[in-house]
Motif scaffolding. Structure first.
Motif, PDB file in Angstrom:
ATOM      1  N   THR A  72       0.527   0.595  -4.580  1.00 37.53           N
ATOM      2  CA  THR A  72       0.139  -0.545  -3.992  1.00 37.53           C
ATOM      3  C   THR A  72       1.828  -0.557  -2.761  1.00 37.53           C
ATOM      4  O   THR A  72       1.154  -1.852  -2.130  1.00 37.53           O
ATOM      5  N   THR A  73       2.652  -0.525  -3.444  1.00 39.23           N
ATOM      6  CA  THR A  73       3.742  -0.870  -2.026  1.00 39.23           C
ATOM      7  C   THR A  73       3.548   1.043  -0.765  1.00 39.23           C
ATOM      8  O   THR A  73       4.120  -0.059   0.101  1.00 39.23           O
ATOM      9  N   ALA A  74       3.259   2.205  -1.151  1.00 35.66           N
ATOM     10  CA  ALA A  74       3.090   2.612  -0.432  1.00 35.66           C
ATOM     11  C   ALA A  74       2.383   2.846   1.228  1.00 35.66           C
ATOM     12  O   ALA A  74       2.390   2.693   2.096  1.00 35.66           O
ATOM     13  N   PRO A  75       1.471   2.149   1.036  1.00 34.67           N
ATOM     14  CA  PRO A  75       1.193   2.005   2.412  1.00 34.67           C
ATOM     15  C   PRO A  75       1.285   0.895   3.230  1.00 34.67           C
ATOM     16  O   PRO A  75       1.357   1.030   4.828  1.00 34.67           O
ATOM     17  N   ILE A 109       0.722 -10.996  -5.461  1.00 38.00           N
ATOM     18  CA  ILE A 109       1.297 -12.612  -5.457  1.00 38.00           C
ATOM     19  C   ILE A 109      -0.673 -12.776  -4.781  1.00 38.00           C
ATOM     20  O   ILE A 109      -0.598 -12.425  -3.868  1.00 38.00           O
ATOM     21  N   PRO A 110      -1.491 -13.564  -5.390  1.00 36.99           N
ATOM     22  CA  PRO A 110      -2.514 -14.590  -4.756  1.00 36.99           C
ATOM     23  C   PRO A 110      -2.555 -15.139  -4.192  1.00 36.99           C
ATOM     24  O   PRO A 110      -1.612 -16.127  -3.994  1.00 36.99           O
ATOM     25  N   GLY A 111      -2.914 -15.256  -2.156  1.00 39.00           N
ATOM     26  CA  GLY A 111      -2.940 -16.488  -1.893  1.00 39.00           C
ATOM     27  C   GLY A 111      -4.151 -16.837  -0.898  1.00 39.00           C
ATOM     28  O   GLY A 111      -4.607 -16.043  -0.721  1.00 39.00           O
ATOM     29  N   MET A 114      -4.629 -11.177  -2.442  1.00 38.66           N
ATOM     30  CA  MET A 114      -4.091 -10.203  -3.714  1.00 38.66           C
ATOM     31  C   MET A 114      -2.834  -9.548  -2.023  1.00 38.66           C
ATOM     32  O   MET A 114      -2.936  -8.753  -1.606  1.00 38.66           O
ATOM     33  N   VAL A 115      -1.267 -10.882  -1.940  1.00 38.95           N
ATOM     34  CA  VAL A 115      -0.011  -9.974  -1.602  1.00 38.95           C
ATOM     35  C   VAL A 115       0.323  -8.988  -2.015  1.00 38.95           C
ATOM     36  O   VAL A 115       0.987  -9.851  -3.229  1.00 38.95           O
ATOM     37  N   TYR A 146       2.219  -7.553   3.047  1.00 33.78           N
ATOM     38  CA  TYR A 146       0.807  -7.048   3.815  1.00 33.78           C
ATOM     39  C   TYR A 146      -0.684  -7.726   2.314  1.00 33.78           C
ATOM     40  O   TYR A 146      -0.242  -7.691   1.088  1.00 33.78           O
ATOM     41  N   ALA A 147      -1.841  -8.028   3.054  1.00 32.46           N
ATOM     42  CA  ALA A 147      -2.883  -8.169   1.949  1.00 32.46           C
ATOM     43  C   ALA A 147      -3.069  -6.730   1.079  1.00 32.46           C
ATOM     44  O   ALA A 147      -3.468  -6.160   2.454  1.00 32.46           O
ATOM     45  N   ILE A 148      -3.832  -6.483   0.344  1.00 33.35           N
ATOM     46  CA  ILE A 148      -4.262  -4.960   0.059  1.00 33.35           C
ATOM     47  C   ILE A 148      -5.847  -5.559  -0.750  1.00 33.35           C
ATOM     48  O   ILE A 148      -5.798  -4.005  -1.022  1.00 33.35           O
ATOM     49  N   GLY A 149      -5.742  -7.118  -0.962  1.00 32.91           N
ATOM     50  CA  GLY A 149      -7.092  -7.004  -0.749  1.00 32.91           C
ATOM     51  C   GLY A 149      -7.835  -8.328  -1.124  1.00 32.91           C
ATOM     52  O   GLY A 149      -7.751  -8.968  -1.486  1.00 32.91           O
ATOM     53  N   LYS A 150      -9.058  -7.719  -1.067  1.00 35.14           N
ATOM     54  CA  LYS A 150      -9.476  -9.507  -0.914  1.00 35.14           C
ATOM     55  C   LYS A 150     -10.069  -9.714  -2.719  1.00 35.14           C
ATOM     56  O   LYS A 150     -10.114  -8.607  -3.262  1.00 35.14           O
TER      57      LYS A 150
END
Lengths: 261, 75
Positions: free
Chosen positions: A147-150, B5-7, B46-47, B51-55
């Motif tokens: 989750t952190t790497a990108p 963390i959801p936002g 999902m933050v 960075y947001a990593i996905g909806k």
């Protein structure tokens, strides 16, 4: 998030289903079932919702290896501390690395002695710091899982785009599946089911975890992070443990290929 | 740092690839380069580390709730 996923009334109703099922599992196993949450975000959610205490005595929720800080090698921490002691170097890090002990010291202790350690929430903030301090060499600690790497990769791209020669990353990233593999192949491990992190699957795809059930026959459920999500995962795992799988598996979302693949 | 963390999205700037999200009453600008779907105000992200990593799929959340309704009624 929809507030229903945190709704205490619904939570209590669900709990009234979970507890008898947990007792049934305990009777079958001759001890309380042990379910491990792999991810630190689940650990936080379980602690905040009080689930661990609510299920105490009939089910054990055990924290797994999903804290990248805890699984960082002492050797690497010693290297980071040595790096922090060099002239002009500013070590930039997420806050949770600060207290992790190396062989003789920690970043926190070094900072108290005057070493430059800056804490950032996002690697992008460290890039901005490097831009504002061109005379300093900013080394970001690349610690984390999929989750952190990108995020860290994108911060390197951002530093390159801005032409910053003084930003670099000390990368000790880990992958979750090999950590799980090491854990599951330990003959002393006594767990009955796994709660897998939804956000790692967002990056790595669900297939990255298929081996858990395919090779080790371990029941596993991918779950979100709200209390109702976690209770659902526990419920589905207990159903599998008691040998009464419900007709519910089709509801579990199966994320396709992840963004990191 | 390993916490997701959801936002809820408040504003979006697609051109510069960022959004302002609110979670637990706090607003924060996050990078949305990793999200390959379109992001619009009202969406949940999902933050992770800025960075947001996905909806977050609200339909999944809805299915979870419907599933519980069914379990609670059936047993």
């Amino acid at each position: 998030m929809p507030n229903e996923l945190r709704d205490p009334v619904l939570g209590r109703q669900i709990l009234s289903k979970l507890i008898p099922l947990a007792h049934e599992a305990a009777r079958r196993l001759g001890r309380p079932a042990v379910i491990m949450e792999v991810c630190g975000t689940h650990t936080m959610a379980i602690a905040k919702s009080g689930l661990r205490n609510l299920l105490d005595g009939c089910l054990e929720l055990r924290s797994g290896p999903g804290c990248p800080v805890c699984v960082t090698d002492q050797n690497d921490i010693d290297k980071i501390i040595a790096l922090a002691g060099r002239d002009n170097v500013v070590v930039a890090t997420f806050g949770d690395m600060l207290r992790v002990p190396g062989t003789v010291s920690s970043l926190e202790q070094e900072r108290a002695r005057g070493t430059r350690v800056e804490i950032f929430y996002s690697p992008l903030e460290a890039v901005a710091y490097a831009a504002g301090h061109p005379q300093e060499e900013v080394v970001f600690l690349g610690i984390g899982f999929e989750t952190t790497a990108p995020a860290i990769a994108l911060s390197i791209a951002a530093a390159k785009n801005r032409g910053l020669p003084n930003f670099s990353v000390f990368s000790v990233h880990k992958l979750v599946p090999p950590v799980m593999e090491a854990l599951l192949s330990d003959p002393e491990l006594k767990i009955d089911g796994l709660i897998l992190p939804g956000h790692v699957c967002t990056i790595a795809g669900r297939k990255a975890f298929d081996f858990v059930s395919a090779r080790y026959g371990m029941p596993a459920v991918i779950a979100g992070f709200e209390p109702v999500d976690i209770m659902q995962a526990v419920y589905l795992l207990l159903k599998q443990i008691t040998g009464r799988p419900g007709p519910y598996s089709q509801w579990l979302s199966a994320p396709g290929p992840g963004r990191g693949e | 740092m390993c916490l997701g963390i959801p936002g809820k999205v408040v504003t979006v700037n697609q051109a510069e690839s960022w959004a302002v999200v609110e979670s637990f009453g706090v607003q924060k600008k996050v990078d949305i380069a990793l999200v390959d779907e379109e992001v619009a105000p009202g969406d949940y992200l999902m933050v992770h580390a800025g960075y947001a990593i996905g909806k977050i799929n609200l339909q999944d959340a809805q299915s979870t709730l419907e599933l519980w309704e069914e379990i609670l009624l059936a047993e």
